[in-house]
Design a protein around this motif. Structure first.
Motif, mmCIF file in Angstrom:
data_model
loop_
_atom_site.group_PDB
_atom_site.id
_atom_site.type_symbol
_atom_site.label_atom_id
_atom_site.label_comp_id
_atom_site.label_asym_id
_atom_site.label_seq_id
_atom_site.Cartn_x
_atom_site.Cartn_y
_atom_site.Cartn_z
ATOM 1 N N GLU A 5 0.897 -0.879 -0.371
ATOM 2 C CA GLU A 5 -0.233 -0.269 0.069
ATOM 3 C C GLU A 5 0.957 1.150 0.154
ATOM 4 N N LEU A 55 -7.398 3.264 -3.491
ATOM 5 C CA LEU A 55 -6.340 1.782 -4.048
ATOM 6 C C LEU A 55 -7.947 0.721 -4.646
ATOM 7 N N PRO A 63 -5.700 -1.427 10.932
ATOM 8 C CA PRO A 63 -6.292 -0.315 12.178
ATOM 9 C C PRO A 63 -7.607 -0.105 12.512
ATOM 10 N N GLY A 64 -7.795 -0.278 14.062
ATOM 11 C CA GLY A 64 -8.784 -0.316 14.163
ATOM 12 C C GLY A 64 -8.908 -2.563 15.163
ATOM 13 N N LEU A 94 6.508 1.766 10.564
ATOM 14 C CA LEU A 94 5.924 0.538 9.642
ATOM 15 C C LEU A 94 6.770 -0.161 9.465
ATOM 16 N N LEU A 140 -0.987 -2.491 10.275
ATOM 17 C CA LEU A 140 -1.478 -2.767 8.924
ATOM 18 C C LEU A 140 -3.208 -1.961 8.654
ATOM 19 N N PHE A 199 -9.078 8.020 8.076
ATOM 20 C CA PHE A 199 -8.105 8.193 6.053
ATOM 21 C C PHE A 199 -7.611 6.913 5.817
ATOM 22 N N VAL A 200 -7.022 6.149 6.857
ATOM 23 C CA VAL A 200 -6.267 4.680 6.829
ATOM 24 C C VAL A 200 -8.137 3.619 5.950
ATOM 25 N N ARG A 254 -8.301 5.230 2.671
ATOM 26 C CA ARG A 254 -7.170 4.717 1.232
ATOM 27 C C ARG A 254 -7.339 3.544 1.427
ATOM 28 N N VAL A 255 -7.610 2.659 1.350
ATOM 29 C CA VAL A 255 -7.691 1.569 1.279
ATOM 30 C C VAL A 255 -8.708 1.623 -0.001
ATOM 31 N N ARG A 302 -1.319 7.424 13.618
ATOM 32 C CA ARG A 302 0.533 6.530 13.635
ATOM 33 C C ARG A 302 1.436 6.401 13.949
ATOM 34 N N THR A 324 -2.920 9.216 10.291
ATOM 35 C CA THR A 324 -3.449 8.055 10.439
ATOM 36 C C THR A 324 -2.992 7.526 12.315
ATOM 37 N N PHE A 352 -4.507 15.641 2.309
ATOM 38 C CA PHE A 352 -4.706 14.202 2.254
ATOM 39 C C PHE A 352 -5.738 14.203 1.645
#
Lengths: 204, 1078
Positions: free
Chosen positions: A124, B105, B14-15, A165, B12, B97-98, B101-102, A160, A158, B135
């Motif tokens: 990613e 993509l 989140p959550g 990472l 990778l 956001f994360v 973003r996925v 984080r 994010t 972003f």
């Protein structure tokens, strides 16, 4: 216009596929394998331009009439990975060669000694870096610092820190590809005469 | 699961921290799993896909997101995720956001124009485009650049135009760049956004300017005219910019503009030559040169000293690229030089030393480029040298002479080539040689290039045809083996499926062997002086076909197609016709490709007739039995073919079979000399004695030859027929015979004649290939001829650029061919007073010192046949080998029927275009245009709204207004009338609105389609008009219709009905407009 950016390894396993025109998944795979066959048979001293694979080949009359056709495939080989750009003739061949170099250097900055495994487990991020450089087939940014900065700042959104990472994955990843970081073993002769060694685009 | 894995997964996805126990696989697990399942990945992937399917439906956004991420990963390996598009949209709309973003993509990687959830994305994108977070904003813009559809483009254009003025350059550059994608889908956006785009050229941020230049560069290629006004701004950028990337783009941009504005050229030359002289970046230097060439700048300045100087500078720089040693620079330099040959061929030719070196470069890409270039610049001087180099490349890397000799005896090169392919690479690797194993299509390409080079402009550059024939024979041996297209499975080359297969395999063109054959035939037909040699070469090929072309797909077998034809047509030149016919009628020939067999069948009677028709040979018993035997064998072979599944073969075989059977009968009946028998048709020469002399049977001497003897075949341009005026009174449309069907059914009886028809088609094919060639008579001076003859016989030595190529010849021609050449040369030079023979020719140079011993009779007296030396044609009759020096002129027959009109060239182009068109059609059908960006919308799209459009619209509005006014009046009157009528008779039922309405409808349709030429603006006005009409309560067309209906019927339609009608017609009108817009 850039038509596609591909990354695959020495055995033809794709690591990144980005097509800037919408084509069928099966065709994508066929194209990748055709390009891989072309690229895998080349001696290291050969030039970085590939002839068009059968899938993209046009007869001469067509090539003249249709200027939007992809006409050039540029590749660079780093350690275990091939980086490929397919583009039409509004892009500069030598420029794209440097663009690949910029891409790899950015990855190297983000992952610190990038290797194939980094790209596998962080694909990613790979896409993000590419998106900062090329958008919809057009080059948006070629300055390494800006690209890396954008990717890192976006990661902070994010909540984080993204910078840690790669380390996480790295510590846990098998060490097979570790010994050959990509940037260490790229072909030095590839950019002979193109700018200085620090690969900053605007400085050339 | 180790803690490490969890951490990685957590980072990778989140959550995932919130749910410490994970049952689902993260992407990390998936990848690890894939690596762990080496060997049976497929099963693992199938299982994972299955899991993703359920996970994607999960209500937990984290799980859904992880599933999508995995799907993106698997998509990379060719597992389509098109089915998940709705879930992708869900993830895209996530608050985090994360996750977003996925989602983006996934959309970028998997959405297509026909993805149906795309229309649901509009609001989401609108929202994200207004996000305060740069972003998120950039995510949306980047996503849009991939998934934009016409409707998305239309709806989001205002938002994006606003973003072009965003305070942050990070957003501005992306917004500018995405506009190009918008324009592709929705060209109208270009008009509204262009002023702002133009402003961006002055942006304070360099990357924004660069992005703008990028967009304009793409746009300008589609329609350069629009962007000419930007020239001053761009020029300014060119001179001030320090950004090489942008400078390259500006130069490319100017290259599209200069053809429209020649005045730019003068202005551009100083800054560009300045860059060329000063820049340290090779890429920029190259692009400057490239821009000068492709922008037509050099062409424009051709002839002026300034232009010449510039061209010389370019060439020098390119030469520098070539000798630099960097293969990339070499490659691009060759590209540029190829382009330059069109305008500055002589300058490029001057660099031929370095260019020719590239032909033997170890990099195949460079070789191909060099080859392309060399084809363009080859001339009579270097042709043989270049061809020699190329053939040497094709030669298998066994430079051992002894091995070559072995090969000569066995003649199975292709066989060895086939199974030696692997060995070959191994061997070279072991030897550590630089030789590459050449891919078959490279060999294929090289052979085609050689042929192209040699046959260019109807052999304008060909110095020596005998050499050419030898080269052709040599090339046949180097043909790569046939791929896919194995004879005997299909219907030969003409078979559609086969052809298609070959096409997809990348072959595309006719087989190389066939091409070589065509050349051989071409030479045989056009160049009479070497017809004998060509025929002998064909004879060699036919005679050794079974050894040279094993049935298992040896390469170049299709050369036999033409070789067989040559052998038949020019049977009188055969070295050994008896052997040739033997090889033609071998039973194994039946397994050749069907079209080749068909040619064989045609060639057999020709050779047969040559052998048997000579009536000066006494018809002795021996002769009779020989001929009988031959005839029987021919019959045997033809019988074998008469049941061939291929129609062409069968038809020809059956036709000739009948003729040969007749012949056999006649032979049997015709008594041989010395035997008294009875009843044949001519038996005049009777002696009184026992001896009786019989002529050979007439069918052999007259009938069969008459099938083939007519006029000599000459090359005829395929368009020659067109130039024959159609005679008056000839109606090509009228049926020749009204009873066609009957005739066709009776056609079975005419099988014998069809053979002759076959000969005609043969000839047609023959002419086809002269299509692109023009007649050229090349001249060669005697001096050149002698020079070469001398050069040829100097011992091997200098392989330099000019002069001796002979020294090289033995390195690329096979020994047997060389031996033959040598023998021929000796023969040819025997009577040549300038030639000093190597052996004991018996002739010595007169020694001035030994005058006494000198015998005057020993001086050879040569008869000078002055009468015969007149024209090139006259020479044909004489023995070519005997008169080498006098062959100063080789006549090459041109196409008949050409050169009478000036439009020949044009016609050729047309032909090319047609051929190209067909090819394009074929390609399109196969969906070959992958990666192609459809920019047809932008081609010819003008920035200005076309004026006539505006005028037309205004006119239309005015007209509509007028009409509405008029109709309102009429409506009022009609209403009054109706009122009156209503008062009279309320209950009367009106007649159904039959014909009147129909005509009204028609009119309406016409109206809807006629005035509105181009969509866009016209449509909107129309809508406005419609609205206005609605407001007024009386719809224009409806009213019109009603009026007409009322007028036509003259009766009293009810108000209620009228209303209804009106409404329906409004709807219809709307529909009409909609259709029109669509």
């Amino acid at each position: 216009m850039i038509n596609a950016v591909l990354v695959f390894n020495n055995t033809g396993q794709p690591r990144l596929t980005k097509f800037y025109s919408q084509i069928d998944v099966a065709l994508q795979q066929r194209l990748i394998s055709e390009i891989f066959t072309l690229v895998a048979n080349r001696p290291p001293s050969a030039c970085n331009f590939l002839p068009l694979p059968p899938l993209l080949q046009k007869t001469s009359s067509e090539a003249l009439s249709d200027t939007d056709q992809p006409t050039r495939i540029i590749y660079r080989h780093y350690a275990t990975l091939y980086f490929i750009i397919i583009a039409d003739d509004l892009e500069s061949e030598l420029g794209l060669l440097d663009l690949i170099q910029v891409f790899v250097e950015c990855l190297d900055r983000i992952f610190e000694n990038v290797c194939e495994l980094d790209l596998i487990f962080n694909f990613e991020t790979l896409h993000q870096v590419l998106a900062e450089m090329i958008q919809g087939g057009g080059v948006v940014e070629v300055d390494r610092a800006t690209i890396v900065d954008s990717v890192k700042r976006a990661a902070k959104v994010t909540k984080r820190p993204q910078a840690t990472l790669p380390d996480v994955t790295r510590s846990g990843s098998p060490s097979s590809g570790r010994s050959t970081p990509v940037h260490m073993s790229h072909r030095g002769s590839g950019v002979t005469g193109i700018g200085s060694n620090d690969f900053v685009w605007s400085g050339r | 699961m180790s803690s490490r894995t969890l951490r990685a997964a957590g980072s990778l996805i989140p959550g995932s921290r919130d749910s410490p126990i994970m049952f689902e696989k993260s992407l990390y697990d998936l990848i690890r799993g894939l690596r762990a399942h080496k060997g049976n990945e497929r099963a693992y992937i199938t299982q994972s896909l299955q899991e993703c399917r359920t996970e994607a439906k999960s209500n937990d956004m984290d799980i859904k997101c992880a599933a999508i991420l995995k799907l993106i990963y698997l998509e990379m390996f060719g597992h389509s995720m098109a089915w998940a598009s709705f879930h992708v949209l869900e993830v895209m709309s996530s608050q985090k956001f994360v996750q977003k973003r996925v989602g983006y993509l996934a959309a970028v990687q998997s959405f297509r124009l026909d993805t149906d959830v795309l229309m649901l994305a509009t609001n989401l994108l609108k929202k994200d485009l207004s996000s305060p977070n740069q972003f998120e904003l950039s995510l949306a813009i980047n996503g849009l650049s991939h998934i934009v559809s016409p409707s998305l483009a239309r709806d989001l254009t205002p938002d994006l135009i606003a973003k072009m003025n965003h305070s942050n350059p990070y957003i501005r550059k992306k917004a500018v760049l995405v506009m190009y994608k918008i324009f592709l889908q929705f060209p109208e956006a270009l008009r509204t956004s262009f002023p702002r785009l133009r402003e961006r050229l002055e942006d304070s941020d360099e990357t924004v300017v660069s992005a703008t230049v990028n967009v304009i560069c793409e746009l300008a290629r589609k329609n350069p005219k629009n962007y000419l006004p930007l020239a001053p701004q761009l020029f300014n950028l060119l001179t001030t910019s320090k950004n090489n990337w942008m400078t390259i783009k500006i130069i490319k941009l100017f290259a599209s503009l200069t053809p429209l504005e020649p005045r730019l050229v003068k202005k551009l030359i100083p800054p560009i030559s300045n860059i060329i002289q000063t820049t340290t970046a090779m890429s920029l230097l190259y692009e400057c040169i490239n821009g000068l060439i492709s922008g037509g700048l050099l062409t424009n300045l051709a002839g002026t000293t300034e232009g010449e100087d510039l061209a010389v500078i370019c060439i020098n720089k390119l030469r520098g690229f070539l000798v630099e040693g960097d293969s990339n620079l070499k490659y691009v330099a060759l590209l540029a030089l190829t382009k330059m040959t069109r305008t500055h061929g002589y300058l490029v030719s001057a660099e031929k030393d370095v260019i020719l070196e590239c032909i033997d470069d170890e990099d195949v890409s460079i070789r191909l480029r060099a080859l392309e270039l060399v084809v363009g610049m080859v001339d009579e001087e270097i042709l043989q040298q270049v061809v020699g180099r190329l053939i040497r490349q094709l030669k298998p890397p066994t430079d051992d002479e002894a091995e070559a000799m072995e090969k000569e005896d066995e003649y199975d090169y292709d066989d060895e080539d086939d199974d030696g392919e692997e060995k070959l690479t191994r061997k070279t690797q072991r030897k550590g040689k630089q030789t590459l194993s050449l891919p078959d299509d490279y060999k294929d390409g090289v052979i085609r290039r050689i042929i192209e080079m040699c046959s260019k402009d109807t052999y304008a550059n060909m110095p020596d045809f005998e050499w050419y024939i030898d080269v052709l024979v040599q090339l046949v041996r180097y043909c790569p083996s046939e791929r896919k297209r194995v004879g005997g499975t299909g219907h030969g080359a003409l078979d559609d499926e086969d052809f298609e297969e070959a096409y997809t395999a990348g072959a595309g063109k006719a087989d190389v062997g066939e091409e070589i054959g065509r050349e051989l035939r071409n030479v045989a037909v056009r160049v009479k002086t070497v017809r004998r040699q060509a025929t002998e070469a064909a004879e060699l090929l036919v005679g050794r076909s079974s050894m040279m072309f094993p049935a298992t797909g040896g390469g170049g077998r299709r050369v036999l197609l033409a070789a067989a034809w040559v052998v038949g047509e020019y049977a009188e030149h055969l070295r050994n016709p008896n052997e040739t016919i033997d090889s033609l009628i071998q039973a194994s020939n039946a397994s050749l490709p069907p079209d080749v067999v068909a040619t064989y069948v045609q060639a057999i009677p020709k050779v047969y007739s040559y052998l048997t028709s000579n009536d000066s040979i006494a018809w002795t018993a021996a002769r009779k039995s020989t001929v009988t035997l031959l005839t029987s064998r021919v019959i045997e072979f033809l019988e074998l073919l008469s049941s061939s599944p291929h129609l062409e073969v069968q038809e020809r075989a059956v036709g000739f079979l009948e003729i040969f059977r007749l012949g056999k009968e006649a032979i049997a009946e015709q008594p041989a000399n010395g035997i008294r028998s009875g009843d044949t048709d001519e038996n005049d020469d009777e002696d009184n004695g026992v001896q009786v002399v019989y002529d050979p049977p007439l069918i052999l001497t007259q009938a069969i030859p008459s099938l083939f003897h007519g006029f000599e075949l000459n090359p005829v341009a395929p368009r020659a027929q067109r130039k024959v005026p159609i005679p008056d009174g000839l109606d090509l449309e009228a049926p020749i015979n009204p009873q066609l069907a009957f005739l066709l059914s009776a056609a079975d009886y005419d099988a014998a004649e069809s053979g002759e028809d076959g000969a005609d088609t043969e000839a047609d094919e023959e002419f086809e290939r002269f299509y692109y060639q023009k007649p050229v008579v090349i001249a060669e001076t005697a001096a050149q001829r002698i020079d070469r003859a001398a050069a040829r016989d100097t011992p091997a030595g200098n392989n330099a650029l000019t002069g001796s190529y002979q020294s090289g010849e033995d390195t690329y021609l096979d020994p047997d061919i060389l031996a033959r050449r040598k023998a021929e040369r000796r023969e040819r030079n025997r009577d040549d007073p300038f030639y000093i023979g190597s052996g004991n020719s018996g002739r010595t140079t007169p020694n001035p010192l030994g005058g006494e011993q000198f015998d005057i009779d020993s001086i050879p007296i040569m008869k000078l046949d002055l009468g015969d030396g007149g024209g090139g044609v006259g020479l044909v009759k004489g023995d070519v080998r005997g008169a080498p020096v006098s062959r100063t002129k080789v006549e090459i027959a041109g196409d008949e029927g050409e050169g009478e009109e000036d439009d020949d060239g044009e016609g050729d182009e047309k032909g090319n275009a047609i051929a190209g068109g067909v090819r394009i059609k074929g390609r399109k059908g196969r969906g070959k245009d992958i990666l192609n960006i459809d920019s047809s919308n932008l081609v010819g799209f003008s920035l200005e709204e076309p004026e006539e459009d505006l005028l037309a619209q205004e006119e239309e509005v005015a007209r509509a207004k007028k009409e509405v006014e008029k109709l309102r009046g009429e409506m009022a009157r009609a209403a009054e009338r109706v009122k009156a009528a209503n008062a009279q008779q309320t209950a009367e039922v009106s007649t159904p609105p039959g014909p009147a309405e129909a005509t009204a409808k028609k009119k309406k349709k016409k109206k809807a389609t006629a005035p509105d030429g181009d969509g866009g603006g016209g449509e909107t006005t129309k809508k406005k008009v419609t609205k206005k009409k609605k407001k007024e309560g009386t719809q224009q067309q409806g009213g019109n219709e009603d009026q007409q209906a009322a007028a036509a019927e003259g009766s009293t339609p009810m108000v209620k009905k009228k209303k209804k009608k009106r409404r329906s017609s409004t709807a219809e009108a709307g529909e009409g407009a909609g259709e029109d817009a669509g």
